[in-house]
Scaffold this motif. Sequence first.
Motif, PDB file in Angstrom:
ATOM      1  N   GLN A  60      -1.354   8.278  -1.266  1.00  0.00           N
ATOM      2  CA  GLN A  60      -2.194   8.749  -2.368  1.00  0.00           C
ATOM      3  C   GLN A  60      -1.400   9.493  -3.442  1.00  0.00           C
ATOM      4  N   ASP A  61      -0.401  10.263  -3.017  1.00  0.00           N
ATOM      5  CA  ASP A  61       0.349  11.071  -3.976  1.00  0.00           C
ATOM      6  C   ASP A  61       1.588  10.375  -4.519  1.00  0.00           C
ATOM      7  N   GLU A 113      -8.723   6.952   0.483  1.00  0.00           N
ATOM      8  CA  GLU A 113      -8.841   8.339   0.933  1.00  0.00           C
ATOM      9  C   GLU A 113      -9.486   8.394   2.304  1.00  0.00           C
ATOM     10  N   THR A 170       0.850  -1.187   0.000  1.00  0.00           N
ATOM     11  CA  THR A 170       0.000   0.000   0.000  1.00  0.00           C
ATOM     12  C   THR A 170       0.888   1.239   0.000  1.00  0.00           C
ATOM     13  N   CYS A 192       2.516   4.659  -8.004  1.00  0.00           N
ATOM     14  CA  CYS A 192       2.542   3.241  -7.637  1.00  0.00           C
ATOM     15  C   CYS A 192       3.359   2.410  -8.620  1.00  0.00           C
ATOM     16  N   HIS A 230      -2.990   2.187  -3.935  1.00  0.00           N
ATOM     17  CA  HIS A 230      -2.989   3.388  -3.116  1.00  0.00           C
ATOM     18  C   HIS A 230      -3.834   3.171  -1.857  1.00  0.00           C
ATOM     19  N   GLU A 231      -3.412   3.830  -0.783  1.00  0.00           N
ATOM     20  CA  GLU A 231      -4.221   3.754   0.431  1.00  0.00           C
ATOM     21  C   GLU A 231      -5.539   4.485   0.184  1.00  0.00           C
TER      22      GLU A 231
END
Length: 300
Positions: free
Chosen positions: A260-261, A293, A257, A264, A290-291
């Motif tokens: 967000q920014d 939000e 994981t 990946c 991504h983790e």
Amino acid sequence: MSHSHAGHSHGASADADRGKLLIALTLILGFMAAEVVTGIIANSLALLSDAAHMLTDAAAIGLSLVAIELAKRPAGGQMTFGLKRVEILSAQANGITLLVLAAIIAIEGVRRLIDPPGVDGTLVLIVALAGIVVNLAATATLAKANRGSLNVEGSFQHILTDLYAFVGTAVAAAIIITTGFDRADAIASLLVAALMLRSAIGLLHESGRIFLEASPKQIDPERIGRTMAAQPGVVEVHDLHVWEVTSEFPALSAHVTVAQDTDCHRTRLELTGLIEREFDIHHTTLQVEHEPERLVQIEN
């Protein structure tokens, strides 16, 4: 998703190992036939047990040769890794034959220890010395093969144990010649059985680890997880699995994981390269996501 195994290698080439195994097989079969005849004439259990062990040596080497050929077949259909694990089946078979033979020789050795037959010490000594020379040649040949392969190591352990057995038989024959102590032949056989048992346990343990998909001894999965989690942008590493498809073929899979920014795809490539450099694992499957939000709570 990343699935990388480019450039993976199993060390020494299978063809080189095949040639060395064939040389060892020729030496073993030629001497075994002479030893059976001599063991019957000399009435020596030590020689006959050595011959029986040489028979399993020949079978082990033959099985190793078959395993090498099968392992070279390309992956396809339901066999997505090919037949590479046949080498581990061969190692297990070698371990089991050593274990069974050790038990048979031990039982007969105890019987002869209680009621020792007469043994022609001189004949036994001549054959044992010749056996040492033959097994030294076979052992030296296989020592140059890729012993990182459990398949090759299984054959090597068979022949190495046989070398020790001939040394023990030669000592027993010398004792019989000088003292007339016929029980020395049975004692030598029991020592051979003990060496076989030790080799068998080692092979079964190592091949069993692979079948149970334990991580390779030299690899610490927790250290891998901590190293991956410490990389920039990585939030969490979970469902981490490290195992061996066959000897010298470690594999890894994990879910990663990232923030967000974080890119990946770039992180996946960087982690794959890190695992190759730091842990020498070239077959890696990573699922990077991504983790989620975080929800913003609004208070009234």
